[in-house]
Design an enzyme around this catalytic site. Structure first.
Site, PDB file in Angstrom:
ATOM      1  N   ILE A  36       0.875  -1.098  -0.020  1.00  0.00           N
ATOM      2  CA  ILE A  36      -0.376   0.471  -0.227  1.00  0.00           C
ATOM      3  C   ILE A  36       0.886   1.384   0.264  1.00  0.00           C
ATOM      4  O   ILE A  36       0.213   2.047  -0.112  1.00  0.00           O
ATOM      5  CB  ILE A  36      -0.617  -0.001   1.147  1.00  0.00           C
ATOM      6  CG1 ILE A  36      -2.257   1.618   1.248  1.00  0.00           C
ATOM      7  CG2 ILE A  36      -0.153  -0.057   2.636  1.00  0.00           C
ATOM      8  CD1 ILE A  36      -3.824   0.860   1.850  1.00  0.00           C
ATOM      9  N   ASN A  97      11.374  -8.996   7.368  1.00  0.00           N
ATOM     10  CA  ASN A  97      11.697  -8.138   8.561  1.00  0.00           C
ATOM     11  C   ASN A  97      11.026  -9.011   9.724  1.00  0.00           C
ATOM     12  O   ASN A  97      10.135 -10.032   9.246  1.00  0.00           O
ATOM     13  CB  ASN A  97      11.301  -6.910   8.396  1.00  0.00           C
ATOM     14  CG  ASN A  97      11.432  -5.811   7.360  1.00  0.00           C
ATOM     15  OD1 ASN A  97      12.519  -6.202   7.223  1.00  0.00           O
ATOM     16  ND2 ASN A  97      11.087  -5.139   6.553  1.00  0.00           N
ATOM     17  N   GLU A 105       6.917  -4.924  11.030  1.00  0.00           N
ATOM     18  CA  GLU A 105       5.031  -4.050  11.122  1.00  0.00           C
ATOM     19  C   GLU A 105       3.954  -5.209  11.349  1.00  0.00           C
ATOM     20  O   GLU A 105       2.744  -4.620  11.998  1.00  0.00           O
ATOM     21  CB  GLU A 105       4.898  -2.739  10.498  1.00  0.00           C
ATOM     22  CG  GLU A 105       6.165  -1.630  10.514  1.00  0.00           C
ATOM     23  CD  GLU A 105       5.528  -0.334   9.625  1.00  0.00           C
ATOM     24  OE1 GLU A 105       4.727  -0.858   9.413  1.00  0.00           O
ATOM     25  OE2 GLU A 105       6.796   0.128   9.614  1.00  0.00           O
ATOM     26  N   VAL A 106       4.689  -5.561  10.277  1.00  0.00           N
ATOM     27  CA  VAL A 106       2.303  -7.215  10.386  1.00  0.00           C
ATOM     28  C   VAL A 106       3.044  -7.610  10.439  1.00  0.00           C
ATOM     29  O   VAL A 106       3.971  -8.651   9.675  1.00  0.00           O
ATOM     30  CB  VAL A 106       1.913  -6.700   8.740  1.00  0.00           C
ATOM     31  CG1 VAL A 106       0.980  -7.523   9.228  1.00  0.00           C
ATOM     32  CG2 VAL A 106       1.632  -5.101   8.120  1.00  0.00           C
ATOM     33  N   HIS A 110       5.794 -12.744   5.672  1.00  0.00           N
ATOM     34  CA  HIS A 110       5.722 -12.388   4.125  1.00  0.00           C
ATOM     35  C   HIS A 110       6.762 -11.255   3.922  1.00  0.00           C
ATOM     36  O   HIS A 110       7.689 -11.292   4.472  1.00  0.00           O
ATOM     37  CB  HIS A 110       4.638 -10.113   4.165  1.00  0.00           C
ATOM     38  CG  HIS A 110       5.010  -9.281   5.402  1.00  0.00           C
ATOM     39  ND1 HIS A 110       5.246  -9.907   6.564  1.00  0.00           N
ATOM     40  CD2 HIS A 110       6.069  -8.356   4.610  1.00  0.00           C
ATOM     41  CE1 HIS A 110       5.511  -8.496   7.428  1.00  0.00           C
ATOM     42  NE2 HIS A 110       5.846  -7.623   6.652  1.00  0.00           N
ATOM     43  N   HIS A 112       8.460  -9.335   0.935  1.00  0.00           N
ATOM     44  CA  HIS A 112       8.876  -8.169   0.409  1.00  0.00           C
ATOM     45  C   HIS A 112       9.476  -8.114  -0.835  1.00  0.00           C
ATOM     46  O   HIS A 112      10.622  -8.707  -0.936  1.00  0.00           O
ATOM     47  CB  HIS A 112       9.341  -6.575   0.746  1.00  0.00           C
ATOM     48  CG  HIS A 112       8.543  -6.038   1.811  1.00  0.00           C
ATOM     49  ND1 HIS A 112       8.219  -4.976   2.012  1.00  0.00           N
ATOM     50  CD2 HIS A 112       8.752  -6.273   3.273  1.00  0.00           C
ATOM     51  CE1 HIS A 112       7.591  -4.588   3.223  1.00  0.00           C
ATOM     52  NE2 HIS A 112       8.275  -5.643   4.158  1.00  0.00           N
TER      53      HIS A 112
END
Ligand code: 5GP
Length: 125
Positions: A36, A97, A105-106, A110, A112
């Site tokens: 996003i 991360n 953060e989430v 995941h 990237h």
């Protein structure tokens, strides 16, 4: 190791269809969608559909089928987007991360995929 998955995280909501996403690709076990707040011209996130907090959790508890599906989907995307060096692409960077120093953060695992411009040195000092 005990992993504590928060099913209210934003990617869990995306997987449940509670918030929209810009899907790039989907398989039985994985979903890829555009970030996003892209940090590069191409910034795709790839997540497993299973409830895994981070890389360690995924590596420890995901099935072989989930791990293979996830890895192959990341590679398929780099190839489909023409990024893979073997296809004469200009390359890309993968980032996963984890934890405080990783600035995750989430809390849903995941990767990237970043590409589309020179990405500079690996880390800002
Ligand atoms: P992290 O710091 O956890 O590795 O990265 C989380 C990423 O998720 C960030 O790049 C951020 O821009 C992205 N992100 C956060 N919320 C949303 C959202 O609602 N939709 C999408 N597509 N990406 C998000």
């Amino acid at each position: 190791m005990a992993y504590d998955y928060d099913d209210q995280n934003i990617f869990a909501k995306i997987l449940r269809g509670e918030i929209p996403n810009s899907t790039v690709a989907e398989t039985d076990h994985s979903l890829a969608f555009n970030d996003i707040a892209p940090q590069a011209p191409i910034h795709v996130l790839v997540i497993p559909k299973g409830a895994y907090v981070n890389f360690d959790h995924f590596a420890a508890e995901a099935s072989d089928a989930e791990i293979v599906d996830f890895s192959r989907l990341v590679s398929k995307i780099t190839q489909d987007l023409g990024l893979a060096p073997e296809g004469n692409g200009e390359g890309y960077r993968l980032i996963a991360n984890s934890g405080l120093n990783g600035h995750q953060e989430v809390p849903h695992y995941h990767i990237h995929i970043l590409a589309g411009r020179p990405l500079g040195p690996m880390l800002v000092k």
